[in-house]
Motif scaffolding. Structure first.
Motif, short mmCIF file in Angstrom:
data_model
loop_
_atom_site.label_atom_id
_atom_site.label_comp_id
_atom_site.label_asym_id
_atom_site.label_seq_id
_atom_site.Cartn_x
_atom_site.Cartn_y
_atom_site.Cartn_z
N LYS A 143 0.82 -1.21 0.00
CA LYS A 143 0.00 0.00 0.00
C LYS A 143 0.85 1.26 0.00
O LYS A 143 0.54 2.24 -0.69
CB LYS A 143 -0.93 -0.01 1.21
CG LYS A 143 -1.86 1.20 1.29
CD LYS A 143 -2.77 1.10 2.49
CE LYS A 143 -3.69 2.31 2.57
NZ LYS A 143 -4.60 2.24 3.76
N SER A 147 0.51 5.09 -1.75
CA SER A 147 0.15 6.17 -0.82
C SER A 147 1.08 6.12 0.38
O SER A 147 0.94 5.25 1.24
CB SER A 147 -1.31 6.02 -0.37
OG SER A 147 -1.66 7.03 0.54
N LYS A 287 -4.24 5.66 -7.66
CA LYS A 287 -5.21 5.86 -6.59
C LYS A 287 -6.44 4.98 -6.80
O LYS A 287 -7.01 4.45 -5.84
CB LYS A 287 -5.63 7.34 -6.52
CG LYS A 287 -4.56 8.26 -5.94
CD LYS A 287 -4.31 7.96 -4.47
CE LYS A 287 -3.34 8.94 -3.87
NZ LYS A 287 -3.04 8.66 -2.44
N ALA A 288 -6.85 4.84 -8.05
CA ALA A 288 -8.00 3.98 -8.37
C ALA A 288 -7.67 2.53 -8.05
O ALA A 288 -8.50 1.80 -7.48
CB ALA A 288 -8.38 4.13 -9.84
N LYS A 291 -8.00 1.67 -4.33
CA LYS A 291 -9.38 1.42 -3.88
C LYS A 291 -9.94 0.12 -4.44
O LYS A 291 -10.58 -0.65 -3.72
CB LYS A 291 -10.27 2.60 -4.27
CG LYS A 291 -9.98 3.88 -3.51
CD LYS A 291 -11.00 4.95 -3.84
CE LYS A 291 -10.76 6.21 -3.01
NZ LYS A 291 -11.76 7.26 -3.27
N ILE A 292 -9.70 -0.12 -5.71
CA ILE A 292 -10.28 -1.30 -6.37
C ILE A 292 -9.67 -2.60 -5.84
O ILE A 292 -10.36 -3.56 -5.54
CB ILE A 292 -10.08 -1.20 -7.89
CG1 ILE A 292 -10.88 -0.03 -8.45
CG2 ILE A 292 -10.51 -2.50 -8.57
CD1 ILE A 292 -10.56 0.29 -9.90
N LYS A 294 -7.85 -2.91 -3.05
CA LYS A 294 -7.81 -2.94 -1.59
C LYS A 294 -6.48 -3.52 -1.09
O LYS A 294 -6.43 -4.47 -0.30
CB LYS A 294 -8.98 -3.73 -1.02
CG LYS A 294 -10.34 -3.12 -1.37
CD LYS A 294 -11.49 -3.93 -0.80
CE LYS A 294 -12.83 -3.30 -1.16
NZ LYS A 294 -13.98 -4.08 -0.63
#
Length: 295
Positions: A143, A147, A287-288, A291-292, A294
């Motif tokens: 992750k 980020s 960034k997408a 989220k997608i 996880k």
């Protein structure tokens, strides 16, 4: 180690602006935890620091050739005597209880490394304050590749792990993103603690703000060289492939812009806007994915 009052080494790289350095050192003087060793590493600055050295005569001052903040921090790590080590940039400030609170948290949780939340303030308008909740904790790979809100002045690390492993250092080959490589190496081996209090004030400087986007794109380009060889950080091959493509895109765009933009003939504002436009593509893609997938 004194179990009740461990020694904490504070490493502060300095290159320019004596006034900001003085403010940073005053925030160290105001710390409620006093069993500290303060190491200021002058990274080849031409400014005269003699008056500062007199004013803060209990601190340790060293001067090195100009090799960047990463190399200066590594120098500090090598000579540090503390049980724990933390870093403060010479233009940033600490809350008076920063060391006290973070050290108690580290000892209570038996952590090797931890970070805290922080606030930003603008040099031109100190009233513009933004509070940053950094959130990440635990085993943060992969992750953190997408980020990474970790701010270097918010970090505290157990010195023993750094002294015993020479790979755990800032990457002094680069003057951008040198901290990211350090965090990656730590994250591979140790659980990251997060103290959800804002204990550092990070200064946003108008003089270099125009090139922040360029630096961020460059940092992603440099990370691509590391990510492409580390499938081990990902649970699934597809995750690895998709994330790698995002950083590959950032690398390709950086190489293209760095080669084609005639910076000397363009205003800094125009250069920044061009970088913003191109940077948005890999930024939004990654960034997408965050989220997608996880991660």
């Amino acid at each position: 180690m004194n179990k009740d009052f461990p020694l904490v080494s504070i490493v502060i790289p300095f290159y320019n602006n004596i006034e900001w350095l003085t403010q940073a050192l005053e925030s160290v003087i105001q710390q409620t935890y006093t069993n500290t060793e303060v190491i200021i590493v002058n990274d080849g600055s031409k400014e005269n620091t003699s008056l500062v050295e007199i004013e803060f005569d209990s601190f340790l001052f060293f001067k090195t050739e100009n090799r960047g903040a990463g190399a200066a921090r590594n120098f500090g790590i090598e000579i540090a005597n503390g049980d724990y080590i933390c870093f403060l940039d010479s233009d940033d400030l600490w809350h008076p209880r920063k060391i006290e609170k973070q050290l108690n948290y580290m000892l209570e949780k038996k952590l090797v490394w931890s970070h805290t939340n922080y606030s930003t303030f603008e040099e031109d308008d100190p009233t513009k304050i933004l509070h940053i909740n950094t959130l990440q904790s635990g085993y943060i790979l992969p992750k953190m590749l997408i980020s990474c809100p970790i701010a270097t002045p918010c970090m505290m690390i157990k010195t023993e792990v750094l002294k015993s492993d020479s790979t755990l250092r800032f990457n002094d080959k680069f003057k951008v993103g040198e901290d990211s490589f350090f965090w990656i190496n730590l994250a591979e081996k140790y659980f990251l603690g997060h103290l959800s209090e804002s204990l550092t004030k990070v200064r946003l400087r108008g003089s270099n703000a125009a090139f922040d986007i360029k630096r961020q794109l460059e940092a992603k380009a440099l990370l691509f060289q590391t990510i492409k060889n580390n499938r081990k950080w990902f649970k699934k091959d597809m995750h690895f492939f998709l994330v790698k493509q995002g950083f590959n895109l950032a690398n390709s765009l950086y190489v293209f812009l760095n080669f084609t933009l005639p910076e000397s003939k363009m205003s800094k504002g125009l250069v920044n806007n061009v970088y913003k436009l191109f940077y948005a593509v890999p930024y939004l893609y990654l960034k997408a994915l965050l989220k997608i997938l996880k991660l």
